[in-house]
Design a protein around this motif. Structure first.
Motif, PDB file in Angstrom:
ATOM      1  N   UNK A 293      -8.162   0.998  -7.639  1.00 46.70           N
ATOM      2  CA  UNK A 293      -9.155   0.330  -8.476  1.00 46.70           C
ATOM      3  C   UNK A 293     -10.506   1.008  -8.277  1.00 46.70           C
ATOM      4  N   UNK A 294     -11.117   1.430  -9.375  1.00 47.82           N
ATOM      5  CA  UNK A 294     -12.425   2.081  -9.387  1.00 47.82           C
ATOM      6  C   UNK A 294     -13.453   1.049  -9.826  1.00 47.82           C
ATOM      7  N   UNK A 295     -14.555   0.875  -9.163  1.00 49.32           N
ATOM      8  CA  UNK A 295     -15.004   1.474  -7.906  1.00 49.32           C
ATOM      9  C   UNK A 295     -14.707   0.615  -6.681  1.00 49.32           C
ATOM     10  N   UNK A 296     -13.913  -0.441  -6.806  1.00 46.27           N
ATOM     11  CA  UNK A 296     -13.640  -1.338  -5.678  1.00 46.27           C
ATOM     12  C   UNK A 296     -12.952  -0.615  -4.524  1.00 46.27           C
ATOM     13  N   UNK A 297     -11.845   0.086  -4.786  1.00 42.09           N
ATOM     14  CA  UNK A 297     -11.110   0.807  -3.737  1.00 42.09           C
ATOM     15  C   UNK A 297     -11.642   2.231  -3.553  1.00 42.09           C
ATOM     16  N   UNK A 298     -11.853   2.904  -4.647  1.00 42.30           N
ATOM     17  CA  UNK A 298     -12.255   4.314  -4.642  1.00 42.30           C
ATOM     18  C   UNK A 298     -13.501   4.456  -5.511  1.00 42.30           C
ATOM     19  N   UNK A 299     -14.540   5.108  -4.961  1.00 42.02           N
ATOM     20  CA  UNK A 299     -15.746   5.311  -5.761  1.00 42.02           C
ATOM     21  C   UNK A 299     -16.062   6.786  -5.995  1.00 42.02           C
ATOM     22  N   UNK A 300     -15.274   7.684  -5.353  1.00 47.23           N
ATOM     23  CA  UNK A 300     -15.501   9.122  -5.514  1.00 47.23           C
ATOM     24  C   UNK A 300     -14.200   9.875  -5.332  1.00 47.23           C
ATOM     25  N   UNK A 301     -14.140  11.045  -5.946  1.00 46.17           N
ATOM     26  CA  UNK A 301     -13.069  11.996  -5.665  1.00 46.17           C
ATOM     27  C   UNK A 301     -13.745  13.284  -5.215  1.00 46.17           C
TER      28      UNK A 301
ATOM     29  N   UNK B  40     -16.845   5.809 -12.165  1.00 48.79           N
ATOM     30  CA  UNK B  40     -17.265   4.570 -12.798  1.00 48.79           C
ATOM     31  C   UNK B  40     -16.061   3.942 -13.473  1.00 48.79           C
ATOM     32  N   UNK B  41     -16.048   2.621 -13.504  1.00 49.84           N
ATOM     33  CA  UNK B  41     -14.964   1.931 -14.203  1.00 49.84           C
ATOM     34  C   UNK B  41     -15.272   1.776 -15.687  1.00 49.84           C
ATOM     35  N   UNK B  42     -16.455   2.191 -16.104  1.00 54.74           N
ATOM     36  CA  UNK B  42     -16.863   2.097 -17.507  1.00 54.74           C
ATOM     37  C   UNK B  42     -16.120   3.121 -18.358  1.00 54.74           C
ATOM     38  N   UNK B  43     -15.812   2.740 -19.581  1.00 58.14           N
ATOM     39  CA  UNK B  43     -15.138   3.646 -20.522  1.00 58.14           C
ATOM     40  C   UNK B  43     -15.987   4.896 -20.782  1.00 58.14           C
ATOM     41  N   UNK B  44     -17.303   4.680 -20.971  1.00 56.91           N
ATOM     42  CA  UNK B  44     -18.231   5.795 -21.191  1.00 56.91           C
ATOM     43  C   UNK B  44     -19.347   5.683 -20.158  1.00 56.91           C
ATOM     44  N   UNK B  45     -19.150   6.270 -18.960  1.00 54.19           N
ATOM     45  CA  UNK B  45     -20.129   6.145 -17.889  1.00 54.19           C
ATOM     46  C   UNK B  45     -21.401   6.933 -18.183  1.00 54.19           C
ATOM     47  N   UNK B  46     -22.448   6.607 -17.434  1.00 54.96           N
ATOM     48  CA  UNK B  46     -23.734   7.271 -17.592  1.00 54.96           C
ATOM     49  C   UNK B  46     -23.743   8.654 -16.969  1.00 54.96           C
ATOM     50  N   UNK B  47     -24.904   9.312 -16.980  1.00 56.74           N
ATOM     51  CA  UNK B  47     -25.035  10.671 -16.442  1.00 56.74           C
ATOM     52  C   UNK B  47     -24.629  10.742 -14.968  1.00 56.74           C
ATOM     53  N   UNK B  48     -23.887  11.771 -14.621  1.00 54.26           N
ATOM     54  CA  UNK B  48     -23.476  11.988 -13.245  1.00 54.26           C
ATOM     55  C   UNK B  48     -22.281  11.164 -12.799  1.00 54.26           C
ATOM     56  N   UNK B  49     -21.727  10.349 -13.689  1.00 57.14           N
ATOM     57  CA  UNK B  49     -20.559   9.529 -13.360  1.00 57.14           C
ATOM     58  C   UNK B  49     -19.374   9.956 -14.219  1.00 57.14           C
ATOM     59  N   UNK B  50     -18.185   9.787 -13.677  1.00 54.88           N
ATOM     60  CA  UNK B  50     -16.967  10.185 -14.377  1.00 54.88           C
ATOM     61  C   UNK B  50     -16.028   8.995 -14.490  1.00 54.88           C
ATOM     62  N   UNK B  51     -15.302   8.927 -15.592  1.00 58.62           N
ATOM     63  CA  UNK B  51     -14.200   7.970 -15.705  1.00 58.62           C
ATOM     64  C   UNK B  51     -12.912   8.786 -15.606  1.00 58.62           C
ATOM     65  N   UNK B  52     -11.870   8.140 -15.165  1.00 59.14           N
ATOM     66  CA  UNK B  52     -10.604   8.836 -14.976  1.00 59.14           C
ATOM     67  C   UNK B  52      -9.685   8.655 -16.165  1.00 59.14           C
ATOM     68  N   UNK B  53      -8.861   9.607 -16.489  1.00 60.26           N
ATOM     69  CA  UNK B  53      -8.707  10.877 -15.794  1.00 60.26           C
ATOM     70  C   UNK B  53      -9.900  11.795 -16.038  1.00 60.26           C
ATOM     71  N   UNK B  54     -10.166  12.656 -15.069  1.00 59.67           N
ATOM     72  CA  UNK B  54     -11.260  13.627 -15.163  1.00 59.67           C
ATOM     73  C   UNK B  54     -10.680  15.006 -14.863  1.00 59.67           C
ATOM     74  N   UNK B  55     -11.382  16.041 -15.279  1.00 58.97           N
ATOM     75  CA  UNK B  55     -10.864  17.390 -15.074  1.00 58.97           C
ATOM     76  C   UNK B  55     -11.980  18.365 -14.738  1.00 58.97           C
ATOM     77  N   UNK B  56     -11.585  19.474 -14.141  1.00 53.80           N
ATOM     78  CA  UNK B  56     -12.496  20.601 -13.931  1.00 53.80           C
ATOM     79  C   UNK B  56     -11.679  21.872 -14.071  1.00 53.80           C
TER      80      UNK B  56
END
Length: 165
Positions: free
Chosen positions: A43-51, A76-92
């Motif tokens: 659960x984001x961000x309750x259990x995990x807040x970063x990767x 972030x648990x938000x569908x469209x998070x603010x600057x510097x935050x990612x929602x999952x799935x994320x990629x690089x």
């Protein structure tokens, strides 16, 4: 359990964004790349807040490893998070350095416990580049994989079952 939202549009956007960014890189052939897709069922961000993600290059003798890149993705648990935050799935994306096409790379990702640097689960994969090919590596940080140790060349890969693939 993390509630799943429709992600096909998000995957399309992430893929397009990754391709666009990587096409601008210094790689001789912009189609030669590895895109890492990260996801978790914590659960984001309750259990995990970063990767935390790291890329290491393998030495010429195939034994040593040197870190070339590291980043923490704030979640972030938000569908469209603010600057510097990612929602999952994320990629690089990872592209080969000039003259390093035949060198292997190691990709490590860790789901970090909220409010701590302690990882809940960690995945590591050793791979490489194939000239002219676009490779996708799925790094799944699932609860079922927390205490699992897989053999060399295998990884915990299923969300609902504790199995090495």
């Amino acid at each position: 359990m993390l509630e799943r939202r429709p992600t096909s549009l998000r995957f399309l956007f992430l893929g397009f964004a990754a391709l666009s960014l990587l096409a601008l890189s210094c790689s001789e052939d912009p189609s030669t790349q590895v895109v890492v897709l990260m996801d978790t069922d914590y659960v984001v961000p309750t259990d995990v807040d970063r990767i935390r993600a790291r890329v290491l290059k393998v030495s010429e003798d195939g034994v040593g490893e040197t870190e070339t890149w590291s980043q923490e993705f704030l979640l972030s648990s938000e569908e469209e998070p603010g600057p510097g935050l990612y929602s999952l799935p994320a990629s690089f994306g990872v592209v080969p350095a000039e003259g390093a096409m035949d060198r292997g790379i190691v990709i490590e990702v860790e789901a970090l416990r909220s409010g701590s640097d302690a990882p809940l689960v960690k995945r590591r994969v050793r791979t490489g580049f194939i000239e002219g090919k676009f490779l996708v590596v799925r790094m799944l940080l699932y609860r079922a994989c927390t205490d699992m140790i897989c053999a060399e060349g295998e990884s915990c890969g299923c969300e609902d079952a504790a199995a090495c693939l």
